[in-house]
Design an enzyme around this catalytic site. Structure first.
Site: not given
Ligand code: CA
Length: 378
Positions: A97, A104, A170, A172, A202, A206, A209, A222, A226, A327
């Site tokens: 990844d 970002h 996420e 992506e 993904d 948080r 993480q 993570k 996914t 975000e």
């Molecule tokens: Ca990611």
């Protein structure tokens, strides 16, 4: 979205039948094992076909186009899309990844490390990535169980264990390798090795993480899940979507230079419980997918059929272009409104759908479909 210029590949079954390979055309799925009478399409994954290489990919695409154009697709090969069950399109070999959006990476830098420069010194010299977990890449529609783990807020003296309270997405794009290689894959050989693209969510915890990621990067925050979309759009359908990356300054080292960029003009739409909350623009990504793969293989690491690499969260410069809720809500400080409710992070029962489309040949649009997932309790 699913016209003659798209023809994405997937793996499907109908009631009481085995998995096999089909292409999406309009509101139908065309069974290639019947239409082209080739056993490579009677397999339960795309891997054997993807391994056959670009010459064969071009031949098969032409054969499908001809069969549709000449109306010679056998009637028993055509299934209404709502009558089939979709499955994982390919066996995922390795999963890497990246972190290729400057917007970002800058936003996350400000949120995770408010007292230092948002971008790390390496960021504009190489496509930063971590190695993810292939075994928990799941098909769109799979429920996502809220992960538990260690969390420690800055104002706490020691960590606690429990369900994540800052569960996030996420948005992506992911790219899958078809033709393996024991040599580095330079950017200009991208289309000889990479078969196509899917949408990726993904999922990210948080709080887990933030506590675990120093100094070796994300792991349990993570690795629980996914999600990928079921239809693999072949690179052969994406020529009209090719654009240039933003200006790369400083100029990348030689092994990362492309003679023609594989940056792609893909529009994503993120919906939270049925309400659109963001439109991340893939064309804003600083590094192209060809540069990502070139970097991933330059050290001698081999590539296998089914290797999946994802772009990293796609965020544009505007607030409504941010591809992660951390975000979008600025670390939970600015809740978003979805219908009659507000949210910061995901609650149990929430569903997220990420759709994508791109310009296609002859003025068409190329639909990627969507990737969806619902949160269940820990
Ligand atoms: Ca990611």
């Amino acid at each position: 979205m699913y016209g003659i210029d798209n023809l994405p590949y997937g793996v499907f079954s109908t009631t009481g039948t085995d998995r096999r390979v089909g292409v999406r055309f309009g509101d139908t799925v065309i069974d290639l094992s019947v239409t082209l009478r080739d056993d490579v399409f009677a397999q339960p994954t795309l891997n054997p076909f993807m391994a056959q290489g670009r010459t064969r990919w071009v031949e098969v695409r032409a054969a499908i186009t001809d069969a549709i154009g000449a109306d010679t697709v056998p009637a028993d090969a055509v299934h209404p899309v709502e009558s089939v069950t979709m499955h994982m399109p390919f066996d995922v070999a390795d999963y890497v990844d990246f972190y290729a959006s400057e917007h970002h990476a800058s936003n996350l830098g400000r949120l995770f490390r408010p007292d230092s420069e948002p971008l790390m010194p390496n960021w504009k010299h190489l496509p930063v990535a971590y190695h993810g977990r292939a075994g928990t890449v799941v098909l769109s529609g799979t429920d996502i169980r809220r992960p538990s783990g260690q969390r420690k807020a800055p104002d706490q003296s020691s960590p606690t264990f429990g369900p994540s309270t800052r569960l996030d997405i996420e948005a992506e794009m992911g790219f899958v390798v078809g033709v393996p290689s024991s040599e580095p894959i330079g950017p200009d050989r991208f289309a000889d090795h990479v078969f196509g693209a899917v949408i990726v969510n993904d999922w990210s915890a948080r709080d887990i993480q933030a506590w675990e990621y120093v100094p070796l990067g994300p792991n349990l925050g993570k690795s629980f899940a996914t999600s990928i979309s079921p239809w693999v759009v072949p690179l052969l359908a994406l020529e009209a979507a090719r654009v240039s990356t933003p200006v790369q300054d400083p100029e990348p080292l030689e092994y990362l230079r492309e003679s023609r960029s594989w940056a792609l003009d893909i529009d994503l739409v993120v919906s939270w419980n049925g309400h659109e909350v963001s439109r991340p623009p893939y064309r804003e990504m600083y590094w192209s997918p060809a540069q990502m793969l070139a970097h991933e293989t330059i050290n001698g690491a081999t590539s296998r059929t089914g290797d999946l690499f994802a772009s990293g969260t796609i965020s544009g410069p505007e607030k409504n272009q941010r591809g992660a809720f951390i975000e979008l809500t600025w670390g939970g400080k600015e809740p978003v409104t979805i219908g009659s409710e507000t949210r910061t992070f995901l609650e149990d029962g929430d569903e997220v759908v990420i759709a994508a489309s791109a310009p296609g040949a002859n003025g068409s649009r190329i639909g990627f479909g969507d990737v969806r997932g619902r949160i269940t309790g820990a």
